[in-house]
Write a protein that holds these residues in place. Structure first.
Motif, PDB file in Angstrom:
ATOM      1  N   LEU A 108       0.830  -1.212   0.000  1.00 14.27           N
ATOM      2  CA  LEU A 108       0.000   0.000   0.000  1.00 14.27           C
ATOM      3  C   LEU A 108       0.861   1.257   0.000  1.00 14.27           C
ATOM      4  N   HIS A 109       1.847   1.275   0.889  1.00 15.94           N
ATOM      5  CA  HIS A 109       2.711   2.457   0.978  1.00 15.94           C
ATOM      6  C   HIS A 109       3.508   2.647  -0.306  1.00 15.94           C
ATOM      7  N   ASP A 110       4.056   1.560  -0.841  1.00 12.38           N
ATOM      8  CA  ASP A 110       4.844   1.644  -2.063  1.00 12.38           C
ATOM      9  C   ASP A 110       3.994   2.140  -3.233  1.00 12.38           C
ATOM     10  N   THR A 111       2.778   1.632  -3.343  1.00 11.72           N
ATOM     11  CA  THR A 111       1.886   2.076  -4.418  1.00 11.72           C
ATOM     12  C   THR A 111       1.554   3.548  -4.266  1.00 11.72           C
ATOM     13  N   SER A 112       1.293   3.977  -3.030  1.00 10.21           N
ATOM     14  CA  SER A 112       1.004   5.385  -2.774  1.00 10.21           C
ATOM     15  C   SER A 112       2.168   6.269  -3.198  1.00 10.21           C
ATOM     16  N   VAL A 113       3.374   5.886  -2.807  1.00  7.65           N
ATOM     17  CA  VAL A 113       4.563   6.684  -3.158  1.00  7.65           C
ATOM     18  C   VAL A 113       4.734   6.751  -4.672  1.00  7.65           C
ATOM     19  N   ARG A 114       4.566   5.641  -5.344  1.00  2.27           N
ATOM     20  CA  ARG A 114       4.760   5.609  -6.799  1.00  2.27           C
ATOM     21  C   ARG A 114       3.707   6.461  -7.518  1.00  2.27           C
ATOM     22  N   ILE A 115       2.486   6.444  -7.008  1.00  2.37           N
ATOM     23  CA  ILE A 115       1.447   7.279  -7.632  1.00  2.37           C
ATOM     24  C   ILE A 115       1.761   8.761  -7.442  1.00  2.37           C
ATOM     25  N   MET A 116       2.204   9.142  -6.246  1.00  5.27           N
ATOM     26  CA  MET A 116       2.553  10.543  -6.002  1.00  5.27           C
ATOM     27  C   MET A 116       3.731  10.956  -6.882  1.00  5.27           C
ATOM     28  N   GLN A 117       4.706  10.072  -7.064  1.00  7.06           N
ATOM     29  CA  GLN A 117       5.833  10.373  -7.953  1.00  7.06           C
ATOM     30  C   GLN A 117       5.353  10.532  -9.391  1.00  7.06           C
ATOM     31  N   PHE A 118       4.412   9.675  -9.785  1.00  7.31           N
ATOM     32  CA  PHE A 118       3.818   9.776 -11.121  1.00  7.31           C
ATOM     33  C   PHE A 118       3.150  11.137 -11.305  1.00  7.31           C
ATOM     34  N   CYS A 119       2.369  11.564 -10.329  1.00  3.50           N
ATOM     35  CA  CYS A 119       1.686  12.860 -10.423  1.00  3.50           C
ATOM     36  C   CYS A 119       2.682  14.010 -10.474  1.00  3.50           C
ATOM     37  N   ALA A 152      -2.595   7.186 -18.635  1.00  2.77           N
ATOM     38  CA  ALA A 152      -1.291   6.676 -18.183  1.00  2.77           C
ATOM     39  C   ALA A 152      -1.405   6.065 -16.787  1.00  2.77           C
ATOM     40  N   TYR A 153      -2.178   6.702 -15.926  1.00  2.46           N
ATOM     41  CA  TYR A 153      -2.410   6.157 -14.579  1.00  2.46           C
ATOM     42  C   TYR A 153      -3.076   4.784 -14.663  1.00  2.46           C
ATOM     43  N   GLU A 154      -4.072   4.681 -15.509  1.00  7.55           N
ATOM     44  CA  GLU A 154      -4.804   3.417 -15.631  1.00  7.55           C
ATOM     45  C   GLU A 154      -3.884   2.297 -16.099  1.00  7.55           C
ATOM     46  N   ARG A 155      -3.026   2.600 -17.057  1.00  4.27           N
ATOM     47  CA  ARG A 155      -2.108   1.567 -17.554  1.00  4.27           C
ATOM     48  C   ARG A 155      -1.137   1.119 -16.460  1.00  4.27           C
ATOM     49  N   ARG A 156      -0.645   2.039 -15.671  1.00  4.89           N
ATOM     50  CA  ARG A 156       0.390   1.718 -14.681  1.00  4.89           C
ATOM     51  C   ARG A 156      -0.167   1.247 -13.341  1.00  4.89           C
ATOM     52  N   PHE A 157      -1.287   1.842 -12.914  1.00  2.88           N
ATOM     53  CA  PHE A 157      -1.729   1.602 -11.547  1.00  2.88           C
ATOM     54  C   PHE A 157      -3.168   1.103 -11.396  1.00  2.88           C
ATOM     55  N   ASP A 177     -14.152   8.559   0.013  1.00  2.00           N
ATOM     56  CA  ASP A 177     -13.520   9.182  -1.150  1.00  2.00           C
ATOM     57  C   ASP A 177     -12.842   8.142  -2.040  1.00  2.00           C
ATOM     58  N   LEU A 178     -12.153   7.203  -1.413  1.00  2.00           N
ATOM     59  CA  LEU A 178     -11.501   6.163  -2.210  1.00  2.00           C
ATOM     60  C   LEU A 178     -12.538   5.327  -2.952  1.00  2.00           C
ATOM     61  N   ASP A 179     -13.632   4.994  -2.274  1.00  2.00           N
ATOM     62  CA  ASP A 179     -14.694   4.230  -2.927  1.00  2.00           C
ATOM     63  C   ASP A 179     -15.231   4.961  -4.153  1.00  2.00           C
ATOM     64  N   ALA A 180     -15.246   6.292  -4.080  1.00  2.00           N
ATOM     65  CA  ALA A 180     -15.796   7.082  -5.183  1.00  2.00           C
ATOM     66  C   ALA A 180     -14.828   7.183  -6.365  1.00  2.00           C
ATOM     67  N   ILE A 194      -6.464   9.198  -4.178  1.00  2.00           N
ATOM     68  CA  ILE A 194      -6.292   7.738  -4.100  1.00  2.00           C
ATOM     69  C   ILE A 194      -4.971   7.402  -3.417  1.00  2.00           C
ATOM     70  N   ALA A 195      -3.895   8.084  -3.830  1.00  2.00           N
ATOM     71  CA  ALA A 195      -2.577   7.816  -3.238  1.00  2.00           C
ATOM     72  C   ALA A 195      -2.581   8.081  -1.740  1.00  2.00           C
ATOM     73  N   LYS A 196      -3.164   9.191  -1.324  1.00  2.00           N
ATOM     74  CA  LYS A 196      -3.192   9.539   0.102  1.00  2.00           C
ATOM     75  C   LYS A 196      -4.026   8.538   0.899  1.00  2.00           C
ATOM     76  N   LYS A 197      -5.117   8.073   0.329  1.00  2.00           N
ATOM     77  CA  LYS A 197      -5.970   7.123   1.049  1.00  2.00           C
ATOM     78  C   LYS A 197      -5.284   5.766   1.191  1.00  2.00           C
ATOM     79  N   LEU A 198      -4.561   5.343   0.167  1.00  2.00           N
ATOM     80  CA  LEU A 198      -3.834   4.076   0.278  1.00  2.00           C
ATOM     81  C   LEU A 198      -2.778   4.155   1.376  1.00  2.00           C
TER      82      LEU A 198
END
Length: 208
Positions: A108-119, A152-157, A177-180, A194-198
């Motif tokens: 969860l933490h790793d995915t969150s970090v990677r999404i924030m880096q992506f953004c 790009a987000y959809e393809r990667r995450f 919020d995450l559910d939405a 999404i990243a913050k909630k994960l």
């Protein structure tokens, strides 16, 4: 000869060695539960063999009390072996559950970090904010950029986030919020949510 083979020095040494290996197996960072179960079985077999040897050697002279004692001792060995096996299996289950929890927290933490880096990476190449002289063109360019970001987000995450959401739900972790947003975020703002909630889920699991 029979007495020597099943004497207390021989059986005691075997029990001590098996007990030592059992203790070491359970104290490892990655406990060897199969080894622990084998050691428990060895201890039970040695004790049972000692009792049976006693019966074989002296059974002809046994009275009612000695026969009852032999039966109780064998029953105790069997029950102790079963109980030890169940306890080791419980510890193995608890260890695997804790390990799965730790792995999920890390994911969860790793995915969150990677999404924030992506953004952040997308922000560095984002078109300028709309200017009065070229307002509509700038708005259209920004909309296209946001659409590209979402794709790009959809393809990667996308698949990873949906799986993480479902696993978190099984553990009783839910967020409105995450559910939405988690299935199909519409823009970078929702992706950051999404990243913050994960990451908040990872923190919540650590406190359990």
């Amino acid at each position: 000869m029979f007495r020597r083979v099943f004497g207390w020095w021989t059986t005691g040494a075997g029990i001590a060695a098996a007990s030592a290996f059992l203790a070491v197996a359970l104290r490892q960072n990655q406990p060897a539960f199969d080894v622990a179960n084998a050691c428990a079985s060895i201890i039970a077999v040695i004790i049972a063999a000692k009792v049976l040897a006693w019966v074989a050697i002296s059974g002809a002279t046994f009275g009612r009390e000695e026969r009852l004692l032999a039966f109780v001792m064998l029953a105790s060995v069997a029950l102790g072996w079963i109980g030890a096996g169940e306890r080791i299996d419980e510890r193995a289950f608890d260890f695997r559950a804790a390990q799965q929890k730790a792995d999920f927290m890390s994911a969860l933490h790793d995915t969150s970090v990677r999404i924030m880096q992506f953004c952040s990476a997308r922000d560095r190449v984002a078109p300028p904010h709309p200017r009065p002289a070229t307002w509509q063109q700038d708005v259209d360019a920004f909309d296209r950029f946001e659409s590209d970001t979402v794709r790009a987000y959809e393809r990667r995450f996308g698949a990873r986030v949906r799986a993480a959401h479902d696993l978190a739900s099984l553990r009783g972790l839910r967020d409105r919020d995450l559910d939405a947003f988690f299935r199909h975020p519409a823009n970078e703002f929702q992706i950051r949510v999404i990243a913050k909630k994960l990451d908040s889920f990872s923190t919540a699991l650590a406190k359990r």
